[in-house]
Write a protein that holds these residues in place. Sequence first.
Motif: not given
Length: 636
Positions: A30-32, A291-293, A629-632
Motif C-alpha cells: 500500500y504505497v503510491h 500511504i493510507p491514513l 488518479k488511481a492509487f497504484k
Amino acid sequence: MAIVKMKKFKLFALEKDRKSLLKELQKFSYVHFVKTKEDESLKEIELNQDMTTIKEKSQKVKWMLNYFSKLFPKETKKEIDESSIKETLFVLVEQQASKYDFSNDYENLANISREIDSNKEEIANLETYRKELSKWLNIKESLDNLRAFKTAKFFLGTVAKKNFEPLKDKLRNFEHTYIEEISDESSQINIMLLTSNTEEKELKNELKTYSFTEINFNFNTSFTEEYEKTKSREEELKKANEKLKEKVEKLLKLIPKLLIQKEYLDNALMRETVVSNFKATDTVNVIEGYIPLDMEEEFRKIVNKNSNKSNYLEITEVDKDDEEVPILLKNSGITGLFASITQMYALPRYNEIDPTAILSIFYWIFFGMMVADFAYGLILFILSGLALMIGKFDENKKKFLKFFFALSFSTMIWGLLYGSAFGDLIKLPTQVLDSSKDFMSIFILSIIFGAIHLVIALGIKAYILIKNGHFMDVIYDVFLWYLTLTSLIILLLAGRFGLSEFTKNIFIASAVVGMLGIVVFGARDAKTLVGRIGGGLYSLYGITSYIGDFVSYLRLMALGLAGGFIASAINIIVKMLVSKGILGIILGVVVFTIGQSFNIFLSFLSSYVHTSRLTYVEFFSKFYEGGGKAFKKFRV
C-alpha cells in the motif's frame, strides 16, 4: 464505498538500504510513489544494469506461457486456473522463484518451436508446389522420357486463354510441331508443346508474340510420382510436428513454476522501474509518495526496521484540493458490486465523495423498472447464481456476476408489481400496475423517481460544498435552484392542487427571487459586470436542461413497456402457430425460445446502458466532476 483517507510521506533513506526497503514495501504493497520534486542539489538515480537482464528473462517466461497457450489453449487455461499463484505470499514467491532456473526449459521449448515453425514453412511450400503439380497430372509419361528425344524438343508452359486459339491456328503452319491443352484455369491454359529441332528457333520466336511463359520442373519422374512423393513428405512433416507437440504437452507441468517466475520477475522489474521516481545524493535516496491514513504506523515500522532507524521520514496531511492525491476506494458488501459503474465514468477527486452508495440504490431500482418481468429476473437469478456456484472466475468476473445476481431481485420485484412473466403469458396475482392500461400512473411514477434522483444529486452537491468549507456556495449553487425549481413545479401543478391566488403569488415571488439570485450569483467569479450578468443569464438558461432531465426519466416507463409489448407480440405469434397442429406447436416452441431469448438480451442490455446514462448524464452532472488518479499499489 468511501474514499480512503491518505497521508503524504517524504523519506530520506540510505542508498545501501534501497533494495531491501523496496522488497519490504512490496510486501506491504500500500504505497503510491510519485516523482520526487526537482532540486538542483539532487540527481537522477541511474537504473541498475540488471534491469536489462530482468527484462529479457521476463520476456522469455511470458513467451513460454504464450506459446503453451497458443498450442494448448484449454490445457494451459486449466493449469493457470488451478495454480495457487494468486494466494501465494510475496515471501514464498521470492523463495520458490530462486529454486527454479528456467533457462534449460526455455532453450528446449525454443528449439522445439523453431523446428515446428520450420516444418510448417516446408509444409506450406509443399502445398503450393503440390497445387502447381496438380495442373500437369494429365501428363502420364516421365519427364526423363520426354526429354530423351534426339531430334525433337519438349516444352511446358502457360498462355492466356484469349491467346490459345489464335496460337493453335498459327501453329498449323508448322509441319513438325504438336500442341496439347493439359489443364484449364480461370484466365490461362496450361499447354505442352513438341517440336522438331529444325522448327525450335522459329517456334520460340512465335511463342513470344503470344506471351507464352515456359515452366521448367527439376525432376525426372512423372508428375503423378512427384505429386505422391510431395504428399508423402508433407505427411511425414505433419507427424513430426505431432510428436513435437507431444513433447510440448509434457512441458505444461512447468506452468505453475513459470507463473511464480513471472510474478517474481514482474516484482523485480517494478522495483527497478519505480526508482526512476526517486532523486538522490551520493549516499541518500529521496523518496516521496502516499500511504493510507490507517496504515501510517505499519509503514513507519517497516521503514525503521529495514534501515535500523538510519533514515528521516516525514509524514504530513494532504491538501484535500490537491489533484495529485491518489484515490483508493474501500469496497464493502453489496455497494461494492456497483463500483465498476462509478469507475467506468471516472474516479472521484479527493475533495469529492464516492457516489457509489447512493448510485447503487437508484441503479438497482431503475434497472428492475426498465426490465420489469418476473420470468426474466428469475432467469437472470438462476444463470448468474449457477455461474457463481459452479464456475471458477477471477475476482473481477465474480463481482460482475454478483452485480447481475443483485439486479435479478429488482427485476423480479418489478415483474411482480407489473404482474408480468414473459410479457402477458402469465398474469401474476401480485399485479399493482397494468402496463397495458396504467400509462399515466407509470408516467407519474417515472417523473417522481426522476425528481427524487435530481433532488438528491443537488443535496450531494450541497454536502460536498459544506464538507469543503464553501458555505455560501451552498446558497448560490444549490438553495437558489431548489427554490426556483420547486416554485415552478408547484405553479405548474397549481390547478391540480387547487391553490389560492395568495399562495400562487407567494410561489411566483419565490421563483422570481430564485431566478434573480441565479442571475446575480451564477457567474460571481466574473471580473466585469457585463461578464457577471451574461454568465448569470447563461446559468439561468440551465433551467431548460432540467426540463430535458425530467423527460429523460420517461425511459423508465418506455423501456419497461417496450420489453413487455415485444414479449406480448411474441406470445401472440406463438399462440397462432400452436393452433395449427403438431408442426405449429414445434414451430411455436422454437419461436418462443428464440424470440423471448432475444427480448431478454435486449431488455438487459438496454437497461444496463440506459440506467448508466441516467446516472452519468442526469445524476452525476449535478455534483460529480471525477478525474481522480488511481492509487497504484506497489505490488504486481
